[in-house]
Write an enzyme that holds these catalytic residues in place. Structure first.
Site, short mmCIF file in Angstrom:
data_model
loop_
_atom_site.label_atom_id
_atom_site.label_comp_id
_atom_site.label_asym_id
_atom_site.label_seq_id
_atom_site.Cartn_x
_atom_site.Cartn_y
_atom_site.Cartn_z
N VAL A 85 0.85 -1.19 0.00
CA VAL A 85 0.00 0.00 0.00
C VAL A 85 0.89 1.24 0.00
O VAL A 85 1.87 1.31 0.74
CB VAL A 85 -0.96 -0.01 1.21
CG1 VAL A 85 -1.89 1.20 1.16
CG2 VAL A 85 -1.77 -1.30 1.24
N ASP B 296 -12.45 -10.85 8.68
CA ASP B 296 -11.08 -10.63 9.18
C ASP B 296 -11.02 -9.35 10.00
O ASP B 296 -10.15 -8.49 9.78
CB ASP B 296 -10.07 -10.59 8.03
CG ASP B 296 -8.65 -10.79 8.55
OD1 ASP B 296 -8.49 -11.27 9.69
OD2 ASP B 296 -7.70 -10.44 7.83
N1 LIG Z 1 -6.76 3.50 2.86
C1 LIG Z 1 -5.62 3.33 3.51
N2 LIG Z 1 -4.98 4.38 4.03
C2 LIG Z 1 -3.83 4.22 4.68
N3 LIG Z 1 -3.24 3.04 4.91
C3 LIG Z 1 -3.83 1.96 4.41
C4 LIG Z 1 -5.03 2.03 3.68
N4 LIG Z 1 -5.40 0.78 3.32
C5 LIG Z 1 -4.45 -0.03 3.81
N5 LIG Z 1 -3.49 0.65 4.46
C6 LIG Z 1 -2.31 0.11 5.15
O1 LIG Z 1 -1.82 -1.00 4.44
C7 LIG Z 1 -1.87 -2.19 5.25
C8 LIG Z 1 -2.22 -3.36 4.36
O2 LIG Z 1 -3.48 -3.14 3.76
P1 LIG Z 1 -4.57 -4.29 3.66
O3 LIG Z 1 -4.82 -4.82 5.03
O4 LIG Z 1 -5.75 -3.78 2.92
O5 LIG Z 1 -3.74 -5.30 2.76
P2 LIG Z 1 -3.78 -6.88 2.74
O6 LIG Z 1 -2.80 -7.37 1.72
O7 LIG Z 1 -5.17 -7.30 2.55
O8 LIG Z 1 -3.26 -7.19 4.19
P3 LIG Z 1 -3.45 -8.49 5.06
O9 LIG Z 1 -2.31 -9.37 4.78
O10 LIG Z 1 -3.44 -7.96 6.46
O11 LIG Z 1 -4.75 -9.02 4.71
C9 LIG Z 1 -2.89 -1.87 6.34
O12 LIG Z 1 -2.67 -2.55 7.54
C10 LIG Z 1 -2.72 -0.38 6.52
O13 LIG Z 1 -1.71 -0.09 7.45
#
Ligand SMILES: Nc1ncnc2c1ncn2[C@@H]1O[C@H](COP(=O)(O)OP(=O)(O)OP(=O)(O)O)[C@@H](O)[C@H]1O
Length: 589
Positions: free
Chosen positions: A133, A243
């Site tokens: 991200v 989750d």
């Molecule tokens: N809209 C946002 N604004 C700021 N930071 C964000 C945003 N979306 C996600 N993040 C950051 O990025 C991290 C990872 O995002 P996300 O949880 O959506 O990804 P993921 O690949 O699905 O992660 P996980 O392995 O936890 O499922 C989040 O924990 C957060 O810190």
């Protein structure tokens, strides 16, 4: 992203796939994601000619990206013949690439992709198992946004479908306490896809891990009210999040909490229940019915996680930090009591015979949390009901006395303005501290450093460790071997098409759970103390996927694996008590 050209440089991807299938266990514990972790198998070279958005990952991509086997369910997905080369002609009129149109047409209907060169990437702000991200500036509006780059494999339609499901779910939701998907970015020739979100400065896990932050009762109510309002909306729209945990609860500088990360979410219809995978939700927040293998479930799974978060926000530490599914169930039974006879009969849960303790455990939430505000206890009791039906609904929780008695929830805008505290920031801080401690340990003897490391990790990592996969695989084998009428795994667990998320193991979200002050002493109960000391002695897996792999070989983790390996069919009929006893004995040795 930049200007990206596809370049074929690999042997046929089927070869790589064959190889990779031997690598990953079909029961890999990270059920969390059903998307492939592998990079697209067409190698991409990046020439940053025009776009101001430089894709660091693509630049640094190794020549032979490793592919992990993808398992959409309990079994590998069959993969159609790969498409070799992408050209601009693969884009349709709106600018969507054909691979995306083919598999995820519904998810992108009526939308036009944003071009990568209309964003300026500023910083990497988060890393998930299947995404990176970035903070970025929208060059058209000047607004700061978050760009979530989703990793998936365009050659595997299933993996694109999972990503599409996340988009579909997000598009269906529209609520102040749910993250808003503002659009999608594709780059001309690469197979990357970015999801555009409003930018959020904090996440609850990161805030909670900040030293010196201890939430007051009105603040806890404020966060919980927002969480439950967001959940109420999701559930009313027929969406289960699956989750809920601190790092998926994002908070902006105005104190607004938004539920994020719908990668594991699914649509469900309470009137027409379909089997869904039980291998969802990060372990510490996973309800007992899922640990017992339920495939028919509903809003109760999210409400259980919300109950864990509520107790955690008040107590200052995770309330049930299990390291394996068995240990997690044990912690649940010790705190919430084991299921009643009536529930065992009614629920007909797949793992019931195996996990039913010989002696029932008494529920002791009130004693354990005796120092909690009294109005919080009935809500915690409800949300942490063993029977999911008794957890009621998010709406009922919002009407509970917790929110209707003083002190009331504070206004989000009155919450303190916190410094940047993304979980990622906390990870980096911890890593730095660890490095420093490493130096110190050279001077101060190894032993002291080890102790410090243990206590620091104890409250943080959320494991759904690989050991889980092992135990599940063993349980399945064991079931097949011992049940005269044994059904195959595919009958026991829904095949992938019944639930996009089936069985792709939930690898610990290496996201730390909420970890507040490690020195909290609010709990007098022996249960709580024993839990804390147990975690301290047996730290959870470390954060981050590469390290997670290492921890599997970590002797600290070996006992549970040893125990699981020693788990033979001849144990049939032995109770859960035995399993727990056996486990803790091994751990102690
Ligand atoms: N809209 C946002 N604004 C700021 N930071 C964000 C945003 N979306 C996600 N993040 C950051 O990025 C991290 C990872 O995002 P996300 O949880 O959506 O990804 P993921 O690949 O699905 O992660 P996980 O392995 O936890 O499922 C989040 O924990 C957060 O810190």
């Amino acid at each position: 992203m930049g200007c990206v050209f596809g370049k074929q440089s690999h042997p046929p991807s089927s070869d790589r796939r064959r190889r990779s299938k031997t690598v990953a266990s079909p029961r890999h514990p990270r059920t969390r994601r059903r998307r492939s972790r592998g990079e697209p198998s067409t190698e991409i070279s990046v020439v940053n000619a025009v776009d101001p958005v430089v894709d660091v990952e693509e630049k640094e991509r190794p020549k032979q990206p490793k592919q992990k086997a993808r398992h959409t369910g309990d079994f590998s997905v069959s993969i159609p013949a790969p498409e070799r080369r992408r050209t601009p002609s693969d884009l349709n009129q709106q600018g969507w690439p054909s691979w995306l149109m083919a598999v995820a047409g519904e998810a992108i209907r009526d939308w036009t992709p944003r071009r990568a060169n209309t964003f300026e990437k500023l910083d990497k702000i988060g890393q998930g198992t299947y995404s990176n991200v970035y903070k970025a500036r929208d060059l058209l509006t000047g607004k700061i946004v978050a760009l979530k780059k989703v990793r998936f494999d365009t050659l595997e339609p299933e993996s694109v479908k999972f990503m599409a499901r996340e988009i579909l779910v997000l598009r269906k939701l529209n609520h102040p306490n749910v993250i808003k998907l503002e659009g999608l970015v594709t780059s001309r020739m690469s197979s990357s896809l970015y999801l555009i979100f409003e930018y959020m400065e904090h996440d609850l896990a990161g805030l909670a891990a900040c030293h010196g932050i201890k939430f007051t009762e009105p603040q806890v109510k404020c966060y919980m009210k927002q969480l439950l309002s967001g959940l109420e909306h999701c559930h009313n729209q027929g969406v289960l999040h699956r989750d809920i945990k601190g790092s998926n609860l994002l908070i902006d500088n105005e104190g607004i909490l938004k539920i994020a990360d719908f990668g594991l979410a699914t649509f469900y219809d309470p009137e027409q229940k379909k089997p869904l995978t039980s291998r969802v939700v990060t372990l510490w927040y996973r309800p007992p019915e899922l640990l017992l293998g339920a495939t028919y479930y509903g809003v109760g799974v999210d409400l259980w996680s919300a109950g864990c978060i509520l107790a955690e926000l008040i107590s200052g530490k995770p309330i049930m930090p299990g390291r394996t599914e068995v240990e997690q169930l044990h912690k649940i039974f010790k705190l919430c009591g084991s299921p009643s006879e009536q529930y065992w009969k009614k629920s007909k849960l797949p793992n019931a015979t195996l996990f039913k303790p010989q002696q029932p455990y008494k529920r002791c939430i009130a004693e354990t949390f005796k120092d909690f505000p009294s109005s919080s206890l009935p809500l915690i009791e409800t949300l942490l009901s063993i029977d999911p039906e008794e957890r009621s609904t998010a709406t009922a929780a919002l009407n509970s006395e917790f929110f209707t008695t003083e002190p009331y929830a504070c206004e989000p805008s009155s919450l303190p303005k916190y410094p940047p505290s993304k979980e990622m920031d906390v990870k980096l801080r911890d890593e730095q501290a660890r490095r420093q401690r490493g130096l110190a340990s050279k001077v101060n003897a190894v032993d002291g450093a080890r102790k410090a490391k243990v206590s620091e990790r104890a409250n943080r990592a959320v494991p759904a460790p690989e050991a889980n996969a092992e135990i599940q695989a063993n349980l399945d084998k064991w079931r097949v071997m011992t049940q005269t009428n044994a059904k195959s795994k595919s009958e026991k667990f829904p095949p992938p098409h019944q639930d996009g998320a089936v069985g792709h193991p939930l690898d610990a979200s290496h996201k730390g759970p909420l970890s507040f002050s490690a020195t909290d002493t609010t709990f007098g109960s022996s249960i709580f103390n024993s839990k804390s000391s147990e975690s301290a002695k047996n730290p959870g897996p470390v954060v981050g996927s590469s390290r997670r792999k290492k921890t599997n070989k970590d002797p600290q983790r070996a006992p549970s694996r040893k125990f699981i390996r020693g788990f033979k069919p001849s144990l049939i009929g032995l109770s859960m008590d035995f399993l727990f006893r056996g486990k803790s004995e091994v751990i102690r040795s």
